[in-house]
Enzyme design. Structure first.
Site, PDB file in Angstrom:
ATOM      1  N   SER A  32       0.950  -1.199   0.043  1.00  0.00           N
ATOM      2  CA  SER A  32       0.042   0.006  -0.053  1.00  0.00           C
ATOM      3  C   SER A  32       0.956   1.241   0.036  1.00  0.00           C
ATOM      4  O   SER A  32       1.751   1.277   0.634  1.00  0.00           O
ATOM      5  CB  SER A  32      -0.944   0.039   1.390  1.00  0.00           C
ATOM      6  OG  SER A  32      -1.555   1.280   1.374  1.00  0.00           O
ATOM      7  N   LYS A  83     -14.208  -2.664   2.689  1.00  0.00           N
ATOM      8  CA  LYS A  83     -14.930  -1.365   2.890  1.00  0.00           C
ATOM      9  C   LYS A  83     -16.404  -1.665   3.304  1.00  0.00           C
ATOM     10  O   LYS A  83     -16.786  -0.661   3.888  1.00  0.00           O
ATOM     11  CB  LYS A  83     -14.915  -0.732   1.355  1.00  0.00           C
ATOM     12  CG  LYS A  83     -13.464  -0.062   1.340  1.00  0.00           C
ATOM     13  CD  LYS A  83     -13.396   0.715   0.048  1.00  0.00           C
ATOM     14  CE  LYS A  83     -12.135   1.017  -0.400  1.00  0.00           C
ATOM     15  NZ  LYS A  83     -11.997   1.883  -1.546  1.00  0.00           N
ATOM     16  N   GLY A 145     -19.678  -2.417  -9.540  1.00  0.00           N
ATOM     17  CA  GLY A 145     -19.408  -3.023  -8.153  1.00  0.00           C
ATOM     18  C   GLY A 145     -19.388  -1.743  -7.327  1.00  0.00           C
ATOM     19  O   GLY A 145     -19.493  -0.683  -7.554  1.00  0.00           O
ATOM     20  N   LYS A 172     -26.864  -5.195 -12.724  1.00  0.00           N
ATOM     21  CA  LYS A 172     -26.145  -4.634 -11.567  1.00  0.00           C
ATOM     22  C   LYS A 172     -25.745  -3.122 -11.708  1.00  0.00           C
ATOM     23  O   LYS A 172     -26.356  -2.292 -11.169  1.00  0.00           O
ATOM     24  CB  LYS A 172     -24.856  -5.158 -11.424  1.00  0.00           C
ATOM     25  CG  LYS A 172     -24.862  -6.170 -10.272  1.00  0.00           C
ATOM     26  CD  LYS A 172     -23.461  -7.019 -10.151  1.00  0.00           C
ATOM     27  CE  LYS A 172     -22.214  -6.070  -9.696  1.00  0.00           C
ATOM     28  NZ  LYS A 172     -21.095  -7.100  -9.603  1.00  0.00           N
ATOM     29  N   MET A 244      -9.056   3.669 -12.873  1.00  0.00           N
ATOM     30  CA  MET A 244      -8.846   3.719 -11.208  1.00  0.00           C
ATOM     31  C   MET A 244      -7.482   2.945 -10.929  1.00  0.00           C
ATOM     32  O   MET A 244      -7.082   3.018  -9.730  1.00  0.00           O
ATOM     33  CB  MET A 244     -10.307   3.109 -10.635  1.00  0.00           C
ATOM     34  CG  MET A 244     -11.298   4.148 -10.563  1.00  0.00           C
ATOM     35  SD  MET A 244     -12.527   3.690  -9.433  1.00  0.00           S
ATOM     36  CE  MET A 244     -13.820   5.058  -9.853  1.00  0.00           C
ATOM     37  N   GLY A 266      -4.941   5.864 -11.797  1.00  0.00           N
ATOM     38  CA  GLY A 266      -5.662   6.238 -10.626  1.00  0.00           C
ATOM     39  C   GLY A 266      -4.847   6.638  -9.436  1.00  0.00           C
ATOM     40  O   GLY A 266      -5.221   6.740  -8.496  1.00  0.00           O
TER      41      GLY A 266
HETATM   42  P1  ATR Z   1     -15.114  -3.348  -6.867  1.00  0.00           P
HETATM   43  O1  ATR Z   1     -15.540  -3.222  -5.423  1.00  0.00           O
HETATM   44  O2  ATR Z   1     -13.635  -3.252  -7.135  1.00  0.00           O
HETATM   45  O3  ATR Z   1     -15.990  -2.656  -7.869  1.00  0.00           O
HETATM   46  P2  ATR Z   1     -16.516  -5.774  -7.332  1.00  0.00           P
HETATM   47  O4  ATR Z   1     -17.795  -5.316  -6.539  1.00  0.00           O
HETATM   48  O5  ATR Z   1     -16.293  -7.178  -7.491  1.00  0.00           O
HETATM   49  O6  ATR Z   1     -15.287  -5.087  -7.136  1.00  0.00           O
HETATM   50  O7  ATR Z   1     -17.133  -5.273  -8.983  1.00  0.00           O
HETATM   51  C1  ATR Z   1     -16.208  -5.502  -9.922  1.00  0.00           C
HETATM   52  C2  ATR Z   1     -16.674  -5.014 -11.221  1.00  0.00           C
HETATM   53  O8  ATR Z   1     -15.659  -5.237 -12.277  1.00  0.00           O
HETATM   54  C3  ATR Z   1     -17.718  -5.479 -11.688  1.00  0.00           C
HETATM   55  O9  ATR Z   1     -18.594  -4.298 -12.427  1.00  0.00           O
HETATM   56  C4  ATR Z   1     -17.542  -6.468 -12.645  1.00  0.00           C
HETATM   57  O10 ATR Z   1     -18.575  -6.782 -13.652  1.00  0.00           O
HETATM   58  P3  ATR Z   1     -19.754  -7.830 -13.272  1.00  0.00           P
HETATM   59  O11 ATR Z   1     -20.699  -7.158 -12.529  1.00  0.00           O
HETATM   60  O12 ATR Z   1     -20.608  -7.937 -14.556  1.00  0.00           O
HETATM   61  O13 ATR Z   1     -19.242  -9.019 -12.608  1.00  0.00           O
HETATM   62  C5  ATR Z   1     -16.382  -5.818 -13.301  1.00  0.00           C
HETATM   63  N1  ATR Z   1     -15.322  -6.788 -14.150  1.00  0.00           N
HETATM   64  C6  ATR Z   1     -14.723  -7.400 -13.424  1.00  0.00           C
HETATM   65  N2  ATR Z   1     -13.710  -8.227 -14.277  1.00  0.00           N
HETATM   66  C7  ATR Z   1     -14.165  -7.795 -15.473  1.00  0.00           C
HETATM   67  C8  ATR Z   1     -13.812  -7.905 -16.797  1.00  0.00           C
HETATM   68  N3  ATR Z   1     -12.768  -8.967 -17.029  1.00  0.00           N
HETATM   69  N4  ATR Z   1     -14.459  -7.553 -17.856  1.00  0.00           N
HETATM   70  C9  ATR Z   1     -15.265  -6.367 -17.638  1.00  0.00           C
HETATM   71  N5  ATR Z   1     -15.933  -6.157 -16.291  1.00  0.00           N
HETATM   72  C10 ATR Z   1     -15.345  -6.661 -15.429  1.00  0.00           C
END
Ligand code: ATR
Length: 299
Positions: A32, A83, A145, A172, A244, A266
């Site tokens: 970190s 979080k 997410g 979502k 980010m 980010g």
């Molecule tokens: P965070 O808290 O980092 O947002 P999360 O709640 O697990 O983590 O959300 C991850 C996000 O990245 C989601 O929007 C996920 O899409 P889905 O909701 O369809 O799962 C997206 N994501 C993760 N890997 C991805 C990929 N390879 N391509 C596109 N979207 C991805």
């Protein structure tokens, strides 16, 4: 026994008598940048404090936070994956933490643990500091997410013309739109959702976007959430692409560069969210210079 053992990844406030102690909690936490950022803010503003790390096992957040505050700790920054645990742990939430559905900053006030979220404000400040206008802009937010949810409120407050939330699973994205429709209407911002593939379709993207923010986890791997066709539709040379993730030029950033757009990682968001947490802890009149810290970290 609730004592925190002192080793590299553990910060025990009782080991620093007479000094205000803060820490960042996460898993993993060894790499970190938060301690380096906060130590620079402390130096800039001549604050006597210690800022360390706290590595916590999954499921162990509440106990670790209780022990930290019980030992005299003054505040915590919270990162992946805690979080939501931090939100449950807080006795009192700021309105923006409630709307974000997550807490990244904890502090004590009148004997209560207060939870705030400075991520969205940090993102907005970093974008504005780079000379990008959000007011009146067409904004595309990729992802639905926790990272995406945390920044929607502060983005809407900047009065963009439109905010489109695109996610791999549209359900979502729709949920987030439902959650923020009232706020968007109050600010006269058009808000809509779609799935990522719909961005290939000219009906969804009749024009390119001024600002495209990647809040998906795709940047952590070597993927972009945008297909090649979608990237060619959403970016024009006047677009600004914000990733980010920090510390590398991701596939998403490469696509934007290929279309002639400006890009940012980010790191500035990380520094700016830390700056807000620092001011919450140390008082709004304390003088710090987040942009100077960012420059030092980029060196
Ligand atoms: P965070 O808290 O980092 O947002 P999360 O709640 O697990 O983590 O959300 C991850 C996000 O990245 C989601 O929007 C996920 O899409 P889905 O909701 O369809 O799962 C997206 N994501 C993760 N890997 C991805 C990929 N390879 N391509 C596109 N979207 C991805």
């Amino acid at each position: 026994m609730n004592s925190i053992h002192t080793h590299d990844l553990h910060t025990d406030p009782s080991q620093f008598p007479g000094v205000d102690v803060y820490a960042v909690v996460g898993n993993p936490i060894a790499h970190s940048k938060s301690p380096a950022i906060h130590q620079r803010f402390a130096k800039q503003s001549k604050q006597v404090m210690h800022y360390g790390r706290l590595q916590v096992e999954l499921g162990g957040f509440a106990q670790a936070a209780k022990t930290f505050f019980g030992a005299g700790g003054k505040g915590l920054n919270v990162t992946v994956p805690f979080k939501l645990d931090a939100q449950s742990f807080a006795d009192v939430l700021s309105p923006r933490a409630e709307l974000a559905g997550a807490v990244n900053t904890l502090y004590l006030h009148n004997g209560k643990v207060c939870g705030d979220n400075t991520d969205g404000a940090g993102l907005v400040r970093d974008i504005l500091a780079q000379g990008v206008r959000i007011k009146g802009a067409r904004v595309l937010l990729l992802g639905a997410g926790g990272a995406a949810r945390g920044v929607i409120g502060p983005l809407l407050e900047q009065l963009p013309q439109q905010l489109v939330i695109a996610n791999r699973s549209n359900a979502k994205a729709q949920e987030l739109v439902a959650l923020f429709t009232e706020k968007a209407q109050a600010h006269h911002v058009g808000i809509a959702s779609c799935d990522l593939l719909a961005l290939e379709d000219s009906a969804m993207t009749p024009q390119a976007f001024d600002l495209v923010i990647n809040a998906t986890a795709a940047g952590l791997g070597d993927e972009s959430p945008l297909t090649k066709v979608a990237a060619a539709r959403v970016f024009v040379p006047s677009s600004f692409a914000y990733e980010m993730v920090y510390g590398k030029t991701t596939a998403f950033m490469q696509q934007a560069l290929h279309q002639g757009a400006r890009v940012s990682d980010g790191l500035g968001m990380l520094v700016e969210q830390a700056a807000d947490a620092f001011l919450i802890w140390r008082g709004p009149d304390v003088s710090i210079d987040p942009r100077a810290v960012l420059l030092e970290l980029r060196r």
